[in-house]
Design an enzyme around this catalytic site. Structure first.
Site, PDB file in Angstrom:
ATOM      1  N   LYS A 132       0.800  -1.220   0.000  1.00 36.29           N
ATOM      2  CA  LYS A 132       0.000   0.000   0.000  1.00 36.29           C
ATOM      3  C   LYS A 132       0.839   1.279   0.000  1.00 36.29           C
ATOM      4  CE  LYS A 132      -4.452  -1.736   1.262  1.00 36.29           C
ATOM      5  NZ  LYS A 132      -5.552  -1.857   2.197  1.00 36.29           N
TER       6      LYS A 132
ATOM      7  N   ARG B 268      -4.137  -9.935   4.586  1.00 36.33           N
ATOM      8  CA  ARG B 268      -4.461  -9.964   3.156  1.00 36.33           C
ATOM      9  C   ARG B 268      -3.231  -9.479   2.400  1.00 36.33           C
ATOM     10  NH1 ARG B 268      -6.274  -6.467  -0.718  1.00 36.33           N
ATOM     11  NH2 ARG B 268      -7.775  -7.273  -2.234  1.00 36.33           N
TER      12      ARG B 268
HETATM   13  C1  8Y7 Z   1      -8.228  -4.179   1.390  1.00 37.92           C
HETATM   14  C2  8Y7 Z   1      -9.288  -4.925   0.867  1.00 37.92           C
HETATM   15  C3  8Y7 Z   1      -8.319  -3.809  -0.736  1.00 37.92           C
HETATM   16  C4  8Y7 Z   1      -7.987  -4.254   2.786  1.00 37.92           C
HETATM   17  C5  8Y7 Z   1      -9.843  -5.803   2.921  1.00 37.92           C
HETATM   18  C6  8Y7 Z   1      -5.326  -2.976  -2.132  1.00 37.92           C
HETATM   19  C7  8Y7 Z   1     -10.315  -5.217  -1.394  1.00 37.92           C
HETATM   20  C8  8Y7 Z   1      -6.574  -2.215  -2.211  1.00 37.92           C
HETATM   21  N1  8Y7 Z   1      -7.621  -3.490   0.373  1.00 37.92           N
HETATM   22  N2  8Y7 Z   1     -10.098  -5.725   1.605  1.00 37.92           N
HETATM   23  N3  8Y7 Z   1      -9.339  -4.666  -0.475  1.00 37.92           N
HETATM   24  N4  8Y7 Z   1      -8.824  -5.089   3.500  1.00 37.92           N
HETATM   25  N5  8Y7 Z   1     -10.591  -6.591   3.704  1.00 37.92           N
HETATM   26  O1  8Y7 Z   1      -4.273  -2.275  -2.094  1.00 37.92           O
HETATM   27  O2  8Y7 Z   1      -7.110  -3.614   3.352  1.00 37.92           O
HETATM   28  O3  8Y7 Z   1      -5.301  -4.208  -2.133  1.00 37.92           O
HETATM   29  S1  8Y7 Z   1      -8.028  -3.201  -2.359  1.00 37.92           S
END
Ligand code: 8Y7
Length: 276
Positions: free
Chosen positions: A221, A255
């Site tokens: 990020k 994640r």
């Molecule tokens: C997150 C996410 C994204 C996160 C959860 C990226 C879909 C942006 N970030 N879902 N999604 N938590 N639960 O940089 O931090 O992956 S998208």
């Protein structure tokens, strides 16, 4: 010991779990069309499972800062072939979407988790998950992806995010989604500046009293770019450090894009932390 119930899967929460990110977005450098995009995503998911992903999260809508919404038809066309191909892959498959229509067909096609950055606020979303056996991740966002990074503002970021998630957990329970199916996520980078993100990571423990599984997504990020000065593809080491800190501070699920690297780091964490 507690568990996260994802459809037929019962994931133990006594050791950190890895959710691998699988993006299904059209490849502008390929003219292979939708089939090639889906095949590539399926191959990537299988690779992440081989590397040790406990869950794979399949998404067809970019929610990066500044991104515009994707029409339902496009999201369905991207995601559904991938979910169908991954049915029976051995690990729970999560669908990353805000749309109740997609949630319903995804679960029918075998997805056993819904990852919703909107925390089931869309009309019909709560119901779509409630009638399924799927788990859900309720994430916090301030504003919407198009404008959320313009000027995020909080009084007490940790308290406000926690209170919001407590409210969403209560709403989900009231709709018939059992606690054992719910995860929460502070939503790093979603309407938060670097100071907000750091405060949340430092105080992640304060989300434990919500009494549900705790997820954190820091992988590659912008905040890690701000700290290291590196581009997204060069943020692997920083991402592993961030995942380790999240787990150290109580996250049950991280994640991540880089599953193999994260798995090794968490193996070391476990060896040191979990004594016989
Ligand atoms: C997150 C996410 C994204 C996160 C959860 C990226 C879909 C942006 N970030 N879902 N999604 N938590 N639960 O940089 O931090 O992956 S998208």
């Amino acid at each position: 010991m507690s568990f996260l119930q994802c459809g037929e899967f019962r994931l133990p929460l006594d050791r950190p779990l890895i959710m691998g990110v699988v993006n299904v977005t059209p490849d502008s450098f390929s003219d292979g069309g939708m089939f090639a995009d889906a095949a590539q995503a399926v191959a990537h998911a299988r690779r992440l499972i081989g590397e040790g992903a406990d869950i794979v999260d399949v998404g067809g809508e970019s929610t990066r800062p500044g991104s515009a919404p994707v029409p339902l038809e496009d999201e369905l066309r991207r995601v559904m072939p991938v979910l169908e191909a991954l049915a029976g892959c051995g690990v729970p498959v999560s669908v990353d979407t805000r749309k109740p229509e997609l949630m319903r067909v995804a679960v029918a096609a075998g997805a056993s988790m819904v990852n919703d950055i909107n925390a089931l606020r869309a009309p019909g979303a709560m119901e779509a998950v409630a009638v399924s056996g799927a788990a859900v991740c309720l994430m916090h966002v301030q504003g919407d992806p198009k404008t959320m990074q313009d000027n995020p503002t909080y009084g007490d970021v940790v308290r406000e995010v926690r209170d919001y998630l407590a409210g969403r957990v209560a709403a989900a329970e009231a709709a018939g989604i059992a606690r054992g199916r719910i995860a929460v996520d502070p939503g790093f980078g979603f309407g938060k500046n670097l100071e907000h993100n750091l405060a949340l990571l430092r105080s992640l423990r304060e989300f434990k009293p919500l009494g549900v599984a705790l997820m954190a997504g820091l992988s590659r990020k912008t905040m890690l770019g701000r700290i290291t000065g590196r581009d997204p593809q060069e943020r692997v080491h920083a991402s592993v450090a961030a995942a380790l800190l999240a787990v150290q501070n109580g996250a049950h699920i991280v994640r991540v894009h880089d599953v193999a690297a994260t798995r090794d780091a968490l193996a070391v964490w476990r060896a040191v932390t979990i004594t016989p």
